[in-house]
Scaffold this active site. Structure first.
Site, PDB file in Angstrom:
ATOM      1  CG  ASP A  32      -7.692 -11.265 129.090  1.00 51.13           C
ATOM      2  OD1 ASP A  32      -8.612 -11.263 129.955  1.00 51.13           O
ATOM      3  OD2 ASP A  32      -7.304 -10.234 128.518  1.00 51.13           O
ATOM      4  CG  LEU A  42      -3.502 -12.569 135.648  1.00 56.59           C
ATOM      5  CD1 LEU A  42      -2.911 -11.482 134.755  1.00 56.59           C
ATOM      6  CD2 LEU A  42      -2.449 -13.639 135.938  1.00 56.59           C
ATOM      7  CE1 TYR A 153      -6.659   1.693 136.781  1.00 55.37           C
ATOM      8  CE2 TYR A 153      -6.227   4.048 136.821  1.00 55.37           C
ATOM      9  CZ  TYR A 153      -6.190   2.833 136.165  1.00 55.37           C
ATOM     10  OH  TYR A 153      -5.660   2.764 134.884  1.00 55.37           O
ATOM     11  CE  LYS A 157      -2.997   0.627 136.300  1.00 57.16           C
ATOM     12  NZ  LYS A 157      -2.451  -0.474 135.488  1.00 57.16           N
TER      13      LYS A 157
HETATM   14  P1  NAI Z   1      -9.382  -3.364 128.893  1.00 56.88           P
HETATM   15  O1  NAI Z   1     -10.478  -3.542 129.864  1.00 56.88           O
HETATM   16  O2  NAI Z   1      -9.690  -3.142 127.464  1.00 56.88           O
HETATM   17  O3  NAI Z   1      -8.369  -4.622 128.976  1.00 56.88           O
HETATM   18  C1  NAI Z   1      -7.946  -5.137 130.199  1.00 56.88           C
HETATM   19  C2  NAI Z   1      -7.772  -6.633 130.043  1.00 56.88           C
HETATM   20  O4  NAI Z   1      -7.325  -7.151 131.317  1.00 56.88           O
HETATM   21  C3  NAI Z   1      -9.082  -7.356 129.690  1.00 56.88           C
HETATM   22  O5  NAI Z   1      -8.900  -8.210 128.580  1.00 56.88           O
HETATM   23  C4  NAI Z   1      -9.409  -8.121 130.951  1.00 56.88           C
HETATM   24  O6  NAI Z   1     -10.094  -9.342 130.726  1.00 56.88           O
HETATM   25  C5  NAI Z   1      -8.014  -8.352 131.548  1.00 56.88           C
HETATM   26  N1  NAI Z   1      -8.130  -8.660 132.966  1.00 56.88           N
HETATM   27  C6  NAI Z   1      -8.778  -7.933 133.921  1.00 56.88           C
HETATM   28  N2  NAI Z   1      -8.798  -8.600 135.088  1.00 56.88           N
HETATM   29  C7  NAI Z   1      -8.134  -9.768 134.867  1.00 56.88           C
HETATM   30  C8  NAI Z   1      -7.849 -10.886 135.693  1.00 56.88           C
HETATM   31  N3  NAI Z   1      -8.287 -10.952 136.961  1.00 56.88           N
HETATM   32  N4  NAI Z   1      -7.147 -11.910 135.173  1.00 56.88           N
HETATM   33  C9  NAI Z   1      -6.743 -11.881 133.861  1.00 56.88           C
HETATM   34  N5  NAI Z   1      -7.001 -10.842 133.034  1.00 56.88           N
HETATM   35  C10 NAI Z   1      -7.695  -9.802 133.531  1.00 56.88           C
HETATM   36  O7  NAI Z   1      -8.508  -2.182 129.467  1.00 56.88           O
HETATM   37  P2  NAI Z   1      -7.264  -1.355 128.885  1.00 56.88           P
HETATM   38  O8  NAI Z   1      -7.670   0.039 128.870  1.00 56.88           O
HETATM   39  O9  NAI Z   1      -6.704  -1.985 127.682  1.00 56.88           O
HETATM   40  O10 NAI Z   1      -6.248  -1.524 130.105  1.00 56.88           O
HETATM   41  C11 NAI Z   1      -4.971  -2.137 129.987  1.00 56.88           C
HETATM   42  C12 NAI Z   1      -4.064  -1.534 131.055  1.00 56.88           C
HETATM   43  O11 NAI Z   1      -3.864  -0.155 130.753  1.00 56.88           O
HETATM   44  C13 NAI Z   1      -4.648  -1.606 132.460  1.00 56.88           C
HETATM   45  O12 NAI Z   1      -3.612  -1.977 133.361  1.00 56.88           O
HETATM   46  C14 NAI Z   1      -5.100  -0.178 132.714  1.00 56.88           C
HETATM   47  O13 NAI Z   1      -5.083   0.170 134.071  1.00 56.88           O
HETATM   48  C15 NAI Z   1      -4.075   0.602 131.924  1.00 56.88           C
HETATM   49  N6  NAI Z   1      -4.490   1.967 131.586  1.00 56.88           N
HETATM   50  C16 NAI Z   1      -5.570   2.182 130.778  1.00 56.88           C
HETATM   51  C17 NAI Z   1      -5.954   3.476 130.482  1.00 56.88           C
HETATM   52  C18 NAI Z   1      -7.118   3.794 129.606  1.00 56.88           C
HETATM   53  O14 NAI Z   1      -7.515   4.969 129.515  1.00 56.88           O
HETATM   54  N7  NAI Z   1      -7.709   2.829 128.931  1.00 56.88           N
HETATM   55  C19 NAI Z   1      -5.210   4.636 131.024  1.00 56.88           C
HETATM   56  C20 NAI Z   1      -4.080   4.289 131.832  1.00 56.88           C
HETATM   57  C21 NAI Z   1      -3.747   2.991 132.101  1.00 56.88           C
END
Ligand code: NAI
Length: 255
Positions: A32, A42, A153, A157
């Site tokens: 992360d 990333l 976005y 996906k």
């Molecule tokens: P979140 O924001 O809680 O976690 C995302 C994590 O990715 C964070 O820890 C962040 O630091 C890390 N991250 C972001 N950019 C980064 C980078 N450049 N390098 C390294 N790490 C990086 O979000 P969440 O909701 O847990 O999202 C996880 C996945 O689930 C994502 O791919 C999101 O698109 C997907 N998702 C989430 C939904 C939701 O409603 N929360 C719905 C559908 C998909």
């Protein structure tokens, strides 16, 4: 002991998957931007290469699992950043770690997509074509020119899901399973930010899944851990919607 890499391990869905894998006795290598075993960005090619190199060193060149969760929502600072993290931050990790996975035990890869990937017209977007052609600079330019973060976005996906389905055909004969989990709305900081956004907040608050609520991160992690487990040994190249019925509601005749 099984060794699994989880990207985006510091928050939300990635953190829940990390915790469940650890509780099951696995070793987890979290990646992360902060609070992780491997701190890497990333969003850039250099950051992704550094992450792959650090993983190879940490696992001794032999890996059993990879779960790519790191992602940005539509409230990210730019559309190009969304494309770089959500598409290339997953595809380059899969490509870079495939040789180590080939040496692993019952290796499996899971990419976290989204129910947003089924939005109509995604296959026609120039930025999607550029992503699938592995042209990061072109995809970033197209995404910023369109200036619709929500489309960046959904497009990222959609593209990563197409990438995964094609890659599954290549990786199957090497003994590596690869699937996509497409969540609906999950209570994480990403969803909080989208809900609070002046552009998207109202639409997101009004779009409720048939099951009548959003998911907890653990409900996504339950399915992710199953897909990564030996119990899912014949599940390969598929997209599993964990969305409380959102996909069924929006396109009942497509499956
Ligand atoms: P979140 O924001 O809680 O976690 C995302 C994590 O990715 C964070 O820890 C962040 O630091 C890390 N991250 C972001 N950019 C980064 C980078 N450049 N390098 C390294 N790490 C990086 O979000 P969440 O909701 O847990 O999202 C996880 C996945 O689930 C994502 O791919 C999101 O698109 C997907 N998702 C989430 C939904 C939701 O409603 N929360 C719905 C559908 C998909």
């Amino acid at each position: 002991m099984s060794v699994t890499v989880v990207t985006g391990s510091a928050s939300g869905i990635g953190a829940a998957i990390r915790d469940q894998l650890l509780a099951a006795g696995q070793r987890v290598i979290g990646i992360d931007r902060q609070n992780a075993d491997i701190v890497a960005d990333l969003a850039s090619a250099e950051g992704r290469k550094a992450a792959v190199d650090a993983v190879l060193e940490a696992c001794g060149g032999k890996l059993d699992g990879l779960v790519c969760c790191a992602g940005l929502g539509p409230t990210a600072p730019s559309s190009s950043l969304i494309v770089s993290v959500n598409y290339f931050g997953m595809s380059e990790l899969v490509d870079g770690l495939a040789p180590a996975l080939e040496r692993g035990t019952k290796p499996a890869v899971l990419l976290i997509g989204s129910v947003a990937s089924v939005h109509q017209g995604m296959d026609k977007l120039p930025m999607v074509g550029a992503m699938l052609a592995n042209d990061e600079a072109g995809a970033r330019t197209q995404a910023d020119a369109m200036a619709m973060p929500q489309a960046a976005y959904a497009g990222s996906k959609y593209a990563i899901t197409v990438y995964a389905r094609k890659k599954a055909v290549e990786l199957g004969p090497k003994g590596i399973r690869l699937n996509v989990l497409a969540p609906g709305a999950v209570e994480t900081p990403l969803l909080d930010a989208s809900r609070a956004d002046a552009r998207y907040g109202e639409a997101i608050r009004n779009f409720v899944a048939p099951i009548g609520r959003n998911s907890a991160p653990d409900e996504i992690a339950n399915v992710a851990c199953f897909l990564q487990s030996a119990q899912a040994s014949f599940v390969h190249g598929t997209v599993v919607f964990v969305d409380g019925g959102m996909d069924a509601m929006t396109r009942p005749e497509r499956f």
